[in-house]
Design a protein around this motif. Sequence first.
Motif, mmCIF file in Angstrom:
data_model
loop_
_atom_site.group_PDB
_atom_site.id
_atom_site.type_symbol
_atom_site.label_atom_id
_atom_site.label_comp_id
_atom_site.label_asym_id
_atom_site.label_seq_id
_atom_site.Cartn_x
_atom_site.Cartn_y
_atom_site.Cartn_z
ATOM 1 N N GLY A 158 0.804 -1.225 0.000
ATOM 2 C CA GLY A 158 0.000 0.000 0.000
ATOM 3 C C GLY A 158 0.825 1.258 0.000
ATOM 4 N N THR A 159 2.105 1.149 -0.405
ATOM 5 C CA THR A 159 2.956 2.337 -0.438
ATOM 6 C C THR A 159 3.632 2.421 -1.803
ATOM 7 O OG1 THR A 159 4.839 1.100 0.404
ATOM 8 C CG2 THR A 159 3.471 2.226 2.022
ATOM 9 N N LEU A 160 4.154 3.608 -2.131
ATOM 10 C CA LEU A 160 5.006 3.732 -3.304
ATOM 11 C C LEU A 160 6.208 4.567 -2.900
ATOM 12 C CD1 LEU A 160 5.394 3.009 -6.257
ATOM 13 C CD2 LEU A 160 4.269 5.131 -6.864
ATOM 14 N N LEU A 161 7.399 4.009 -3.059
ATOM 15 C CA LEU A 161 8.636 4.634 -2.591
ATOM 16 C C LEU A 161 8.542 4.992 -1.106
ATOM 17 C CD1 LEU A 161 9.293 6.907 -5.673
ATOM 18 C CD2 LEU A 161 10.626 4.908 -5.008
ATOM 19 N N GLY A 162 7.818 4.136 -0.356
ATOM 20 C CA GLY A 162 7.722 4.336 1.082
ATOM 21 C C GLY A 162 6.619 5.281 1.509
ATOM 22 N N VAL A 163 5.956 5.941 0.554
ATOM 23 C CA VAL A 163 4.883 6.873 0.915
ATOM 24 C C VAL A 163 3.556 6.117 0.918
ATOM 25 C CG1 VAL A 163 3.704 9.009 0.304
ATOM 26 C CG2 VAL A 163 6.140 8.738 -0.184
ATOM 27 N N SER A 164 2.833 6.196 2.014
ATOM 28 C CA SER A 164 1.580 5.470 2.124
ATOM 29 C C SER A 164 0.531 6.077 1.185
ATOM 30 C CB SER A 164 1.077 5.521 3.563
ATOM 31 O OG SER A 164 -0.150 4.845 3.643
ATOM 32 N N LEU A 165 -0.131 5.202 0.424
ATOM 33 C CA LEU A 165 -1.069 5.698 -0.582
ATOM 34 C C LEU A 165 -2.517 5.620 -0.144
ATOM 35 C CD1 LEU A 165 0.312 4.152 -3.893
ATOM 36 C CD2 LEU A 165 0.655 6.456 -3.028
ATOM 37 N N PHE A 166 -2.857 4.614 0.648
ATOM 38 C CA PHE A 166 -4.269 4.349 0.899
ATOM 39 C C PHE A 166 -4.670 4.572 2.350
ATOM 40 C CE2 PHE A 166 -2.918 1.285 -2.451
ATOM 41 C CZ PHE A 166 -3.526 1.943 -3.509
ATOM 42 N N GLY A 167 -3.790 5.051 3.175
ATOM 43 C CA GLY A 167 -4.149 5.262 4.570
ATOM 44 C C GLY A 167 -4.074 3.984 5.378
ATOM 45 N N PRO A 168 -4.346 4.081 6.685
ATOM 46 C CA PRO A 168 -4.092 2.950 7.591
ATOM 47 C C PRO A 168 -5.059 1.790 7.418
ATOM 48 C CG PRO A 168 -5.072 4.799 8.763
ATOM 49 C CD PRO A 168 -4.822 5.272 7.372
ATOM 50 N N ASN A 169 -6.197 1.991 6.743
ATOM 51 C CA ASN A 169 -7.173 0.906 6.655
ATOM 52 C C ASN A 169 -6.914 -0.045 5.494
ATOM 53 O OD1 ASN A 169 -8.608 1.684 8.906
ATOM 54 N ND2 ASN A 169 -9.740 3.218 7.733
ATOM 55 N N PHE A 170 -5.840 0.204 4.750
ATOM 56 C CA PHE A 170 -5.533 -0.648 3.604
ATOM 57 C C PHE A 170 -5.098 -2.029 4.075
ATOM 58 C CE2 PHE A 170 -2.340 -2.225 0.549
ATOM 59 C CZ PHE A 170 -3.171 -2.371 -0.547
ATOM 60 N N GLN A 171 -5.720 -3.055 3.494
ATOM 61 C CA GLN A 171 -5.327 -4.428 3.819
ATOM 62 C C GLN A 171 -4.332 -4.904 2.760
ATOM 63 O OE1 GLN A 171 -6.233 -6.499 6.439
ATOM 64 N NE2 GLN A 171 -4.719 -7.863 5.555
ATOM 65 N N PRO A 172 -3.043 -5.037 3.112
ATOM 66 C CA PRO A 172 -2.054 -5.377 2.079
ATOM 67 C C PRO A 172 -2.322 -6.744 1.456
ATOM 68 C CG PRO A 172 -1.003 -4.916 4.201
ATOM 69 C CD PRO A 172 -2.468 -4.946 4.441
ATOM 70 N N TRP A 173 -2.064 -6.805 0.164
ATOM 71 C CA TRP A 173 -2.215 -8.059 -0.582
ATOM 72 C C TRP A 173 -0.855 -8.760 -0.489
ATOM 73 C CZ3 TRP A 173 -3.920 -7.980 -6.425
ATOM 74 C CH2 TRP A 173 -4.303 -9.258 -6.797
ATOM 75 N N VAL A 174 -0.657 -9.484 0.634
ATOM 76 C CA VAL A 174 0.685 -9.925 1.003
ATOM 77 C C VAL A 174 1.363 -10.769 -0.077
ATOM 78 C CG1 VAL A 174 1.998 -11.263 2.676
ATOM 79 C CG2 VAL A 174 0.227 -9.736 3.459
ATOM 80 N N VAL A 175 0.578 -11.545 -0.813
ATOM 81 C CA VAL A 175 1.202 -12.449 -1.785
ATOM 82 C C VAL A 175 2.026 -11.658 -2.811
ATOM 83 C CG1 VAL A 175 -0.686 -12.530 -3.471
ATOM 84 C CG2 VAL A 175 0.795 -14.512 -3.177
ATOM 85 N N MET A 176 1.676 -10.393 -3.005
ATOM 86 C CA MET A 176 2.388 -9.587 -3.998
ATOM 87 C C MET A 176 3.846 -9.326 -3.608
ATOM 88 S SD MET A 176 1.006 -9.044 -6.722
ATOM 89 C CE MET A 176 -0.556 -9.436 -7.460
#
Lengths: 215, 230
Positions: A158-176
């Motif tokens: 849920g980040t790009l270059l370390g910057v959070s994009l979707f806020g704290p409620n984002f559920q990461p798609w761990v398999v990625m």
Amino acid sequence: MINVPSNWQEFTEGLWERNPVFVMVLGMCPTLAVTVSAINSISMGLATTFVLAASCWLVSVLRHLIPKEVRIASYIAIIATFVTVVDYAIQAISLEMYEALGAYIQLIVANCLVLGRAEAHAAKTPPLGATLNAVGMGLGFTLGLTMIGGVREILGSGTLLGVSLFGPNFQPWVVMVLPPGGFFVMGGWLLLFAIWRKYRDKILSTPEKESVHGA
Amino acid sequence: MTTSDHAMAQDVTSTFSLIRALGIVSAVCGVIIVGTYQLTLDAANANRRIATERAVFKVLPAAKSIEEYNALPGGGIAPAIKGDAPAGAVKFYAAYDADDKLVGIAAEGAAKGYADTVRVMFGYKPDCQCVVGFGVVSMRETPGIGDKIYTDKAFLANFEALELKLNADLSALANEVKVVKHGAKNQPWQIDAIAGATITSRAVGKGINDTAQHLLPKLYPNFEKLKTKS
């Protein structure tokens, strides 16, 4: 002088037309392994670019001196040298980066892209053209890695270059960010480009005729 | 001689030119490698020192400076001299506050986790004979599962006062550090594992236990020497 490409052509060959990741599909080991984040991809790409450019330059400088019987041994020695240089340099720049890239820095030596370009191009080209071509290939490799790493980081953390994009409620798609994610994203990009090439031919073939008439 | 060599090289490459080519390539490569090593050595060492200090300061937040020591295999301790640790020695860091008083000891532990070696740093205080701080040095565990050892509050609470008491004759720990199933901790020397990340939790416990077993019997009798910064 018919087949001698200009410096600009040498440089741009690897950037897109013959992109090492998406067209030649070379160097898949680091492509799939280190692209868990955009920053890892960029640093791996730049490290490979340096190794590629420096080795191709030296191979090209020494090309009349190296007999064909010992060329592979010589190229590998040259490539291994610049990989060691990068290894030391990254340790001096940032230990965190060194930990993140881990063994893959040393494995640049086995990246078939580097040996492939030294053998197929640099050994037959004067130093300037060989180096430009290698820099272009390296940047094309960096671009390919970053396109995969960016997508994996956005979906997997849920980040790009370390910057959070979707806020704290984002559920990461761990398999990625796990190894299979590399294959998924790589496959996705290849599919996208295949579709694009198919339609590009269709779109470009008809309107081009019209535009000739129109103009 | 040179002309005949040259003429031969047209058809079959002479052994001489093969050796010459490899010799020149190796010489050039060697010079490049040694040159880079010399150029980057200071910066790389400085980076390593900063990384170690940061890890020690994290597990012993009151620390302001550190000294590197080796616990020798035959017993006793000695300040670490750059680059030559005797075989079997255990490295540790004595951390001091602004007045050069001993804050605690930091040492590294390592054990095989799920994907690769998990390396941890722990802070130890002689007054309570316990672990007071914990940090991860490096790990490659599964994101979202094993990497909870960085963040899981219940797990990190294990290391606020994890007992590392020595037995009566100071030869080993009185109670081995044990990692137990999540929620089963009932002794001060036990570590409550993270549910779902048992293998990584066990690696942390084993890393601390192994280092403590080797280090503390040699270190504990010598604490007086470390009380103030040398």
